[in-house]
Scaffold this active site. Sequence first.
Site, PDB file in Angstrom:
ATOM      1  N   ASP A   1       0.774  -1.533  -0.111  1.00 18.61           N
ATOM      2  CA  ASP A   1       0.334  -0.008   0.292  1.00 18.61           C
ATOM      3  C   ASP A   1       0.958   1.162   0.304  1.00 18.61           C
ATOM      4  O   ASP A   1       2.113   1.277   1.004  1.00 18.61           O
ATOM      5  CB  ASP A   1      -0.312  -0.033   1.323  1.00 18.61           C
ATOM      6  CG  ASP A   1      -1.838   1.041   1.621  1.00 18.61           C
ATOM      7  OD1 ASP A   1      -1.520   1.861   1.232  1.00 18.61           O
ATOM      8  OD2 ASP A   1      -2.681   0.914   2.555  1.00 18.61           O
TER       9      ASP A   1
ATOM     10  N   GLU B   1      -7.136   5.765  -6.213  1.00 19.46           N
ATOM     11  CA  GLU B   1      -8.958   5.528  -5.727  1.00 19.46           C
ATOM     12  C   GLU B   1      -9.161   6.717  -6.695  1.00 19.46           C
ATOM     13  O   GLU B   1      -8.911   7.677  -6.944  1.00 19.46           O
ATOM     14  CB  GLU B   1     -10.082   5.565  -4.500  1.00 19.46           C
ATOM     15  CG  GLU B   1      -9.401   4.963  -3.615  1.00 19.46           C
ATOM     16  CD  GLU B   1      -9.696   3.605  -3.972  1.00 19.46           C
ATOM     17  OE1 GLU B   1     -10.859   3.530  -4.553  1.00 19.46           O
ATOM     18  OE2 GLU B   1      -8.693   2.235  -2.970  1.00 19.46           O
TER      19      GLU B   1
ATOM     20  N   THR C   1      -4.960   7.623  -0.171  1.00 16.10           N
ATOM     21  CA  THR C   1      -4.837   7.107  -0.844  1.00 16.10           C
ATOM     22  C   THR C   1      -4.066   7.733  -2.166  1.00 16.10           C
ATOM     23  O   THR C   1      -2.856   8.170  -2.370  1.00 16.10           O
ATOM     24  CB  THR C   1      -5.149   5.735  -1.362  1.00 16.10           C
ATOM     25  OG1 THR C   1      -6.033   5.030  -1.280  1.00 16.10           O
ATOM     26  CG2 THR C   1      -4.819   5.167  -2.493  1.00 16.10           C
TER      27      THR C   1
ATOM     28  N   THR D   1      -5.113  13.767 -13.461  1.00 12.47           N
ATOM     29  CA  THR D   1      -6.314  13.491 -14.170  1.00 12.47           C
ATOM     30  C   THR D   1      -6.970  15.032 -14.974  1.00 12.47           C
ATOM     31  O   THR D   1      -6.469  15.941 -14.258  1.00 12.47           O
ATOM     32  CB  THR D   1      -7.389  12.938 -13.331  1.00 12.47           C
ATOM     33  OG1 THR D   1      -8.315  13.227 -14.490  1.00 12.47           O
ATOM     34  CG2 THR D   1      -7.751  13.848 -12.237  1.00 12.47           C
ATOM     35  N   ASP D   2      -7.366  14.925 -16.242  1.00 10.59           N
ATOM     36  CA  ASP D   2      -7.975  15.874 -15.889  1.00 10.59           C
ATOM     37  C   ASP D   2      -9.034  16.618 -15.612  1.00 10.59           C
ATOM     38  O   ASP D   2      -8.807  18.226 -15.680  1.00 10.59           O
ATOM     39  CB  ASP D   2      -8.448  15.894 -17.277  1.00 10.59           C
ATOM     40  CG  ASP D   2      -9.744  15.317 -17.836  1.00 10.59           C
ATOM     41  OD1 ASP D   2     -10.079  14.363 -17.024  1.00 10.59           O
ATOM     42  OD2 ASP D   2     -10.399  14.060 -18.886  1.00 10.59           O
ATOM     43  N   GLU D   3      -9.083  16.110 -14.967  1.00  3.50           N
ATOM     44  CA  GLU D   3     -10.804  16.385 -13.711  1.00  3.50           C
ATOM     45  C   GLU D   3      -9.888  17.359 -12.419  1.00  3.50           C
ATOM     46  O   GLU D   3     -10.549  18.376 -12.208  1.00  3.50           O
ATOM     47  CB  GLU D   3     -11.587  15.658 -12.865  1.00  3.50           C
ATOM     48  CG  GLU D   3     -12.035  14.098 -13.767  1.00  3.50           C
ATOM     49  CD  GLU D   3     -13.021  13.518 -13.196  1.00  3.50           C
ATOM     50  OE1 GLU D   3     -13.313  13.707 -12.243  1.00  3.50           O
ATOM     51  OE2 GLU D   3     -13.346  12.519 -13.937  1.00  3.50           O
TER      52      GLU D   3
ATOM     53  N   TYR E   1     -13.272  13.061  -5.376  1.00  6.65           N
ATOM     54  CA  TYR E   1     -11.599  12.420  -6.169  1.00  6.65           C
ATOM     55  C   TYR E   1     -10.934  13.925  -6.844  1.00  6.65           C
ATOM     56  O   TYR E   1     -10.320  13.459  -6.223  1.00  6.65           O
ATOM     57  CB  TYR E   1     -12.613  11.754  -7.353  1.00  6.65           C
ATOM     58  CG  TYR E   1     -11.594  11.266  -8.299  1.00  6.65           C
ATOM     59  CD1 TYR E   1     -10.306  10.553  -8.050  1.00  6.65           C
ATOM     60  CD2 TYR E   1     -11.853  12.060  -9.492  1.00  6.65           C
ATOM     61  CE1 TYR E   1     -10.343  10.081  -8.770  1.00  6.65           C
ATOM     62  CE2 TYR E   1     -10.898  11.814 -10.579  1.00  6.65           C
ATOM     63  CZ  TYR E   1      -9.561  10.695 -10.469  1.00  6.65           C
ATOM     64  OH  TYR E   1      -9.372  10.602 -11.232  1.00  6.65           O
TER      65      TYR E   1
ATOM     66  N   LYS F   1      -7.128  14.596  -6.018  1.00  8.79           N
ATOM     67  CA  LYS F   1      -5.892  14.694  -7.205  1.00  8.79           C
ATOM     68  C   LYS F   1      -5.171  16.222  -7.347  1.00  8.79           C
ATOM     69  O   LYS F   1      -4.023  16.048  -7.687  1.00  8.79           O
ATOM     70  CB  LYS F   1      -6.805  13.714  -8.707  1.00  8.79           C
ATOM     71  CG  LYS F   1      -7.288  12.984  -8.521  1.00  8.79           C
ATOM     72  CD  LYS F   1      -5.957  11.666  -8.228  1.00  8.79           C
ATOM     73  CE  LYS F   1      -5.124  11.109  -9.506  1.00  8.79           C
ATOM     74  NZ  LYS F   1      -3.881   9.826  -9.520  1.00  8.79           N
TER      75      LYS F   1
ATOM     76  N   ASN G   1     -10.346  11.214 -20.280  1.00  8.20           N
ATOM     77  CA  ASN G   1     -11.235   9.709 -19.877  1.00  8.20           C
ATOM     78  C   ASN G   1     -10.411   8.902 -20.766  1.00  8.20           C
ATOM     79  O   ASN G   1     -10.364   8.828 -21.600  1.00  8.20           O
ATOM     80  CB  ASN G   1     -12.579   9.605 -20.614  1.00  8.20           C
ATOM     81  CG  ASN G   1     -13.279  10.742 -19.213  1.00  8.20           C
ATOM     82  OD1 ASN G   1     -12.357  11.484 -19.466  1.00  8.20           O
ATOM     83  ND2 ASN G   1     -14.084   9.597 -18.877  1.00  8.20           N
ATOM     84  N   ASN G   2     -10.181   7.567 -20.604  1.00  7.37           N
ATOM     85  CA  ASN G   2      -9.074   6.825 -20.756  1.00  7.37           C
ATOM     86  C   ASN G   2     -10.745   5.804 -21.105  1.00  7.37           C
ATOM     87  O   ASN G   2     -11.517   5.541 -20.421  1.00  7.37           O
ATOM     88  CB  ASN G   2      -8.295   5.824 -20.267  1.00  7.37           C
ATOM     89  CG  ASN G   2      -6.816   6.456 -20.003  1.00  7.37           C
ATOM     90  OD1 ASN G   2      -5.948   5.443 -20.685  1.00  7.37           O
ATOM     91  ND2 ASN G   2      -6.585   7.343 -20.302  1.00  7.37           N
TER      92      ASN G   2
ATOM     93  N   ASP H   1     -29.067  12.376 -11.854  1.00  5.77           N
ATOM     94  CA  ASP H   1     -27.997  12.440 -12.162  1.00  5.77           C
ATOM     95  C   ASP H   1     -26.898  12.988 -10.877  1.00  5.77           C
ATOM     96  O   ASP H   1     -26.801  12.448  -9.820  1.00  5.77           O
ATOM     97  CB  ASP H   1     -28.085  14.482 -12.434  1.00  5.77           C
ATOM     98  CG  ASP H   1     -26.955  14.411 -13.856  1.00  5.77           C
ATOM     99  OD1 ASP H   1     -26.058  14.075 -14.173  1.00  5.77           O
ATOM    100  OD2 ASP H   1     -26.814  15.898 -14.509  1.00  5.77           O
TER     101      ASP H   1
HETATM  102  O1  TDX Z   1     -23.258   4.639 -14.971  1.00  6.21           O
HETATM  103  C1  TDX Z   1     -23.090   6.091 -15.654  1.00  6.21           C
HETATM  104  N1  TDX Z   1     -23.972   6.838 -16.366  1.00  6.21           N
HETATM  105  C2  TDX Z   1     -22.726   7.907 -17.213  1.00  6.21           C
HETATM  106  O2  TDX Z   1     -23.476   8.575 -17.589  1.00  6.21           O
HETATM  107  C3  TDX Z   1     -21.062   6.647 -15.137  1.00  6.21           C
HETATM  108  C4  TDX Z   1     -20.785   5.101 -14.296  1.00  6.21           C
HETATM  109  C5  TDX Z   1     -20.935   7.421 -15.791  1.00  6.21           C
HETATM  110  N2  TDX Z   1     -21.786   8.209 -16.437  1.00  6.21           N
HETATM  111  C6  TDX Z   1     -21.364   9.891 -16.824  1.00  6.21           C
HETATM  112  C7  TDX Z   1     -20.568  10.572 -16.119  1.00  6.21           C
HETATM  113  C8  TDX Z   1     -19.754  10.794 -16.871  1.00  6.21           C
HETATM  114  O3  TDX Z   1     -19.629  12.564 -17.623  1.00  6.21           O
HETATM  115  O4  TDX Z   1     -20.524   9.149 -17.906  1.00  6.21           O
HETATM  116  C9  TDX Z   1     -19.405   9.929 -17.744  1.00  6.21           C
HETATM  117  C10 TDX Z   1     -18.359   9.280 -17.212  1.00  6.21           C
HETATM  118  O5  TDX Z   1     -18.035   8.883 -16.281  1.00  6.21           O
HETATM  119  P1  TDX Z   1     -17.214   8.017 -15.694  1.00  6.21           P
HETATM  120  O6  TDX Z   1     -16.523   6.551 -16.559  1.00  6.21           O
HETATM  121  O7  TDX Z   1     -17.069   7.759 -14.375  1.00  6.21           O
HETATM  122  O8  TDX Z   1     -15.812   8.537 -15.406  1.00  6.21           O
HETATM  123  P2  TDX Z   1     -15.511  10.295 -15.485  1.00  6.21           P
HETATM  124  O9  TDX Z   1     -16.109  10.949 -13.925  1.00  6.21           O
HETATM  125  O10 TDX Z   1     -15.972  11.420 -16.282  1.00  6.21           O
HETATM  126  O11 TDX Z   1     -13.960   9.840 -14.562  1.00  6.21           O
HETATM  127  C11 TDX Z   1     -12.918   9.725 -15.217  1.00  6.21           C
HETATM  128  O12 TDX Z   1     -12.135  10.251 -16.308  1.00  6.21           O
HETATM  129  C12 TDX Z   1     -11.105  11.166 -15.443  1.00  6.21           C
HETATM  130  C13 TDX Z   1     -12.276   8.080 -14.530  1.00  6.21           C
HETATM  131  O13 TDX Z   1     -13.630   7.321 -13.825  1.00  6.21           O
HETATM  132  C14 TDX Z   1     -11.039   9.206 -13.836  1.00  6.21           C
HETATM  133  O14 TDX Z   1     -10.981   8.515 -12.584  1.00  6.21           O
HETATM  134  C15 TDX Z   1     -10.712  10.443 -14.624  1.00  6.21           C
HETATM  135  O15 TDX Z   1      -9.483  10.758 -13.654  1.00  6.21           O
END
Ligand code: TDX
Length: 330
Positions: free
Chosen positions: A60, A85, A101, A126-128, A150, A154, A179-180, A272
């Site tokens: 860890d 995380e 973490t 991350t871009d976030e 989150y 970061k 986003n990957n 949402d």
């Molecule tokens: O069930 C869902 N429905 C939905 O509409 C989920 C899980 C997500 N979404 C939307 C939220 C976001 O606008 O889709 C988009 C992508 O969601 P996530 O896959 O949760 O990614 P996001 O919140 O954009 O964050 C991701 O990109 C940056 C990663 O999870 C992060 O770890 C990374 O740093």
Amino acid sequence: MRQKLRKILVTGGAGFIGSAFIRLVATKGAKVVVIDKLTYAADLIRLHEVEGQYKFYKADICNGDGLEKVFRKEKPEVVVNFAAETHVDRSIKDASVFIDTNIKGTQVLLDVSRKYKVERFVHISTDEVYGEIKKGEFSESSPLQANSPYAASKAAADLLIKAYVRTYGFPAIIIRPCNNYGPWQYPEKFIPLGILKILRGEKIPVYGKGRNVREWLYVQDCAKGILEIVKKARIGEIYNLGSSQEKRNIEIAGMLLNILKVDKNNIQFVKDRPGHDIRYKLNSDKTFQEAGWRSEVDLAFGLKLTVGWCLKNKSWLLSKWEKIAPLYKR
Ligand code: TDX
């Protein structure tokens, strides 16, 4: 200066992006040491292709003594920190493990890396951290305006790293990917979750009206970008890794349904996400100029590859459902 890749330590190597990076570097002749805490989202099966080509320690990053044992023995020259995380929705339910973490763990890893005099410390951010942007794009000098717990965790780690660069002359670099998506992504994230839902005979859950925009990068593309930055980038700098391929979530859902050949009505609009960022978009010119990297995989093609991979690895995907189902009880 070009960094030689003799011995590289990768944290979070059993995770989605970390494992893609290891599958890439293991073919480049570097000695690879992997550490991972093996949380719910980790899975060493992601590394089965490179079995025998890396050394693994369960550790860890919050545990300094555990890290020191590994560093003393392995003496890594380069550290790449993927350990984190990562799921925004989980951080909204409970931020504590994100603070541990992503912030505390980064600090402990920085201190051990400093003590053992690593030549290069590359941190995956991350871009976030930039928050949302309605028009235009973020550059590396855009202010940090993280919106979710989150993203805040970061951003805090990024600030800490910048402080270590300035205070101690610590040789760190920060990478901020968009986003990957791609093979082996844990299906709590939007794209693999959507595919998993369809495989279960359910609908793709789309938050709000599906208007939020994300920039999507194929994970192997991202791994290549990280490797170029590890080798060529300047110490103390930040690099964005974007693909310029933007889509609204509703469009992504439509593309998935189309590839899966199921009716386009298989979308369920759900409540949402609180504080949901409307759009992320990176300017990655600096990464191209200094590391020579540009994303190569077209989104439509990458999604086809991803769906194809998921169909082939259906049992792996389905096996994760029990662990993520409670998240979707709204
Ligand atoms: O069930 C869902 N429905 C939905 O509409 C989920 C899980 C997500 N979404 C939307 C939220 C976001 O606008 O889709 C988009 C992508 O969601 P996530 O896959 O949760 O990614 P996001 O919140 O954009 O964050 C991701 O990109 C940056 C990663 O999870 C992060 O770890 C990374 O740093």
